[in-house]
Design an enzyme around this catalytic site. Structure first.
Site, PDB file in Angstrom:
ATOM      1  N   LYS A 120       4.282  24.934   0.216  1.00 41.75           N
ATOM      2  CA  LYS A 120       5.202  25.443   1.242  1.00 41.75           C
ATOM      3  C   LYS A 120       4.623  26.680   1.929  1.00 41.75           C
ATOM      4  CE  LYS A 120       8.921  27.948   0.478  1.00 41.75           C
ATOM      5  NZ  LYS A 120      10.218  28.416  -0.012  1.00 41.75           N
ATOM      6  N   ASP A 138      11.789  24.192   3.113  1.00 38.97           N
ATOM      7  CA  ASP A 138      12.473  25.099   2.183  1.00 38.97           C
ATOM      8  C   ASP A 138      13.883  24.582   1.956  1.00 38.97           C
ATOM      9  OD1 ASP A 138      13.862  25.675   4.499  1.00 38.97           O
ATOM     10  OD2 ASP A 138      13.748  27.857   4.238  1.00 38.97           O
TER      11      ASP A 138
END
Length: 211
Positions: A120, A138
Site C-alpha cells: 500500500k 486503504d
C-alpha cells in the site's frame, strides 16, 4: 455495476475535484515516503502535526539518520506506534543512503524492501510522487469500492486488482485520491452521508441514509 455506471461515477468525482492529492503534507518523494510510513493506524492530521516539526530538521535520509532513533521519536511521539515507526524510519533511511544514493527509488520491489513499507505504501509513493497509475487500497477505498459495488472484493488485494481491471485508464492516476476523500468525508463507515452524495443515484448500497 456496469461500465457506463462506473464511468459516470468517476466522471462526477473528477468534475468535483479535478486535481486531487493526498492530505499528507510533503515537499519531496522522501518526505512523502516518511509521511506515509508514519500514517499507518494514524490520521493524516496527526501525521502532519508531527512532520511539520520533523521535516524542517530532517529533509534528507542522511539528516534523518543523524537524528537517530531517539531523535525521531521526540518528533513523532504523538503518533500511534511511534517506537516501531521510529525504528523503521531509521532503518529505511540507512538503506536509502547505502543502497540508493540517498534517493527514493522509483521501483516497486525496492520500495517494498524498505522496513515498514508494504504494498500500500509503495503504491501511494509511486502514484503520488512519481505519477504511476497505481491504486493503493486503504480502509476507505476498500469500504467505498464494496459499498458502491464499484469494485467489490473480500480483501484489499482483491479490491486493488478489481479496480485496476475495471477503472478506465483516464481515471487510474487519480482514483485512489477520489475514493479516499469520498470515504473520509461522505461515505463514512458508521453514518454515510448518502443525502449529500454526488454519486448516490449510481451507488448500489442497499442501506442508504437520508442525510
Amino acid at each position: 455495476m456496469n461500465k457506463q455506471k462506473r464511468i459516470e461515477m468517476l466522471s462526477r468525482l473528477r468534475a468535483a475535484n479535478p486535481e486531487p492529492t493526498t492530505e499528507l503534507e510533503y515537499s519531496s518523494p522522501f518526505e512523502l515516503l516518511i509521511a506515509v510510513l508514519l500514517s499507518a493506524q494514524a490520521t493524516d492530521v496527526g501525521v502532519n502535526k508531527a512532520t511539520k516539526h520533523l521535516f524542517p530538521v530532517a529533509r534528507t535520509p542522511q539528516a534523518m539518520l543523524d537524528l537517530g532513533v531517539d531523535g525521531v521519536k521526540h518528533y513523532i511521539k504523538t503518533i500511534g506506534l511511534f517506537n516501531t515507526k521510529a525504528e523503521n524510519v531509521i532503518k529505511t533511511c540507512r538503506i536509502l543512503v547505502e543502497q540508493h544514493g540517498g534517493e527514493v527509488p522509483e521501483n516497486r520491489e525496492a520500495l517494498e524492501a524498505l522496513p515498514g513499507v508494504g504494498r500500500k505504501t509503495a503504491n501511494v509513493v509511486l502514484n503520488t510522487a512519481f505519477r504511476w497509475p497505481t491504486i493503493a487500497v486503504d480502509t476507505h477505498i476498500f469500504r467505498v469500492s464494496n459499498r458502491t459495488k464499484l469494485a467489490p472484493g473480500k480483501n484489499v488485494d482483491e479490491v486493488e486488482q478489481k479496480l485496476l481491471k475495471v477503472v478506465p485508464a483516464e481515471f487510474k492516476l487519480d482514483v485512489h485520491h477520489w475514493l479516499i476523500l469520498h470515504g473520509r468525508y461522505t461515505c463514512m463507515a458508521r453514518k454515510p452521508r448518502c443525502g449529500s452524495c454526488i454519486i448516490e443515484d449510481l451507488c448500489e448500497f442497499r442501506d442508504k441514509t437520508e442525510h
